[in-house]
Design a protein around this motif. Sequence first.
Motif, PDB file in Angstrom:
ATOM      1  N   GLU A  87      -9.808  31.317  47.205  1.00 56.90           N
ATOM      2  CA  GLU A  87      -8.756  30.451  47.738  1.00 56.90           C
ATOM      3  C   GLU A  87      -9.192  28.998  47.607  1.00 56.90           C
ATOM      4  O   GLU A  87     -10.083  28.547  48.319  1.00 56.90           O
ATOM      5  N   ARG A  88      -8.548  28.258  46.709  1.00 56.26           N
ATOM      6  CA  ARG A  88      -8.957  26.892  46.417  1.00 56.26           C
ATOM      7  C   ARG A  88      -8.277  25.849  47.294  1.00 56.26           C
ATOM      8  O   ARG A  88      -8.534  24.654  47.151  1.00 56.26           O
ATOM      9  N   ARG A  89      -7.442  26.263  48.188  1.00 61.92           N
ATOM     10  CA  ARG A  89      -6.760  25.302  49.052  1.00 61.92           C
ATOM     11  C   ARG A  89      -7.632  24.917  50.248  1.00 61.92           C
ATOM     12  O   ARG A  89      -8.606  25.591  50.572  1.00 61.92           O
ATOM     13  N   GLN A  90      -7.233  23.831  50.905  1.00 62.12           N
ATOM     14  CA  GLN A  90      -7.899  23.435  52.134  1.00 62.12           C
ATOM     15  C   GLN A  90      -7.600  24.471  53.209  1.00 62.12           C
ATOM     16  O   GLN A  90      -6.522  25.062  53.250  1.00 62.12           O
ATOM     17  N   GLY A  93      -4.246  24.424  55.142  1.00 60.72           N
ATOM     18  CA  GLY A  93      -3.090  24.963  54.443  1.00 60.72           C
ATOM     19  C   GLY A  93      -3.094  26.472  54.384  1.00 60.72           C
ATOM     20  O   GLY A  93      -2.035  27.114  54.455  1.00 60.72           O
ATOM     21  N   VAL A  94      -4.273  27.059  54.265  1.00 58.27           N
ATOM     22  CA  VAL A  94      -4.375  28.520  54.220  1.00 58.27           C
ATOM     23  C   VAL A  94      -3.963  29.124  55.557  1.00 58.27           C
ATOM     24  O   VAL A  94      -3.191  30.084  55.616  1.00 58.27           O
ATOM     25  N   ASP A  97      -0.197  29.110  56.227  1.00 60.83           N
ATOM     26  CA  ASP A  97       0.620  29.818  55.247  1.00 60.83           C
ATOM     27  C   ASP A  97       0.956  31.201  55.789  1.00 60.83           C
ATOM     28  O   ASP A  97       0.090  32.065  55.905  1.00 60.83           O
ATOM     29  N   LEU A 123     -12.501  23.220  51.884  1.00 59.41           N
ATOM     30  CA  LEU A 123     -11.949  24.232  50.991  1.00 59.41           C
ATOM     31  C   LEU A 123     -12.276  25.631  51.511  1.00 59.41           C
ATOM     32  O   LEU A 123     -13.420  25.930  51.856  1.00 59.41           O
TER      33      LEU A 123
END
Length: 216
Positions: A87-90, A93-94, A97, A123
């Motif tokens: 998972e490359r998002r911050q 945000g994860v 979601d 991240l």
Amino acid sequence: HVEPRPVHSGEPHPQRQRPGKGPLALRVRLAGVDGAGFDVTEAGSQKHLAVYVVRDPREVPGVARLGPDPLSADFTPEAFRALLEGERRQIKGVLRDQSVLAGIGNAYSDEILHAARMSPFKLAAKLSEEEVERLYAVIGATLQEAVERSRGLALKDLKAEKKSGLRVHGRKGEPCPVCGDTIREVSFSDSALQYCPTCQTGGKPLADRRLSRLLK
């Protein structure tokens, strides 16, 4: 599981109002055969609410897309670790979601990250094993505490109860209840996050990109 927008309950309004006219987004009256029931309304400028009448909640597209319930028995540390892999998002945000985890949203992701002493910009894939374990434990504790505080409350009292229990979300400019530092905010086009620099980012304020663009 989806974090709701402002709702109110009580007796139906004596005058019929049409959604789309004024602040009213939707009003639903739920009643049994004996006439007992309650009235649910949503008001606000963003009218994104929808109502479905189905036999199985999974027939609702939004419900079908939901990720696992963080308070279910199936949500184990191993399951959480698997969700974060690659998972490359911050992490902020994860967590908010709903297709990854159901029921956390913007407010409780701020609360969870503050309790975990973790930067919202970190991240997800870069979290250490210890950080994943700590975050997993805090997710369960934070949500379980919120459920217990809300247990038995009338629908009209839920929003006020939720706000009273928040430590950092919506409290920009107030002192952090843990360390006393000033709670800061980062704004986005449709939302904002709040955090404590001392508890979460080593004392360094996060860049507010929206504010930076406005000042140019």
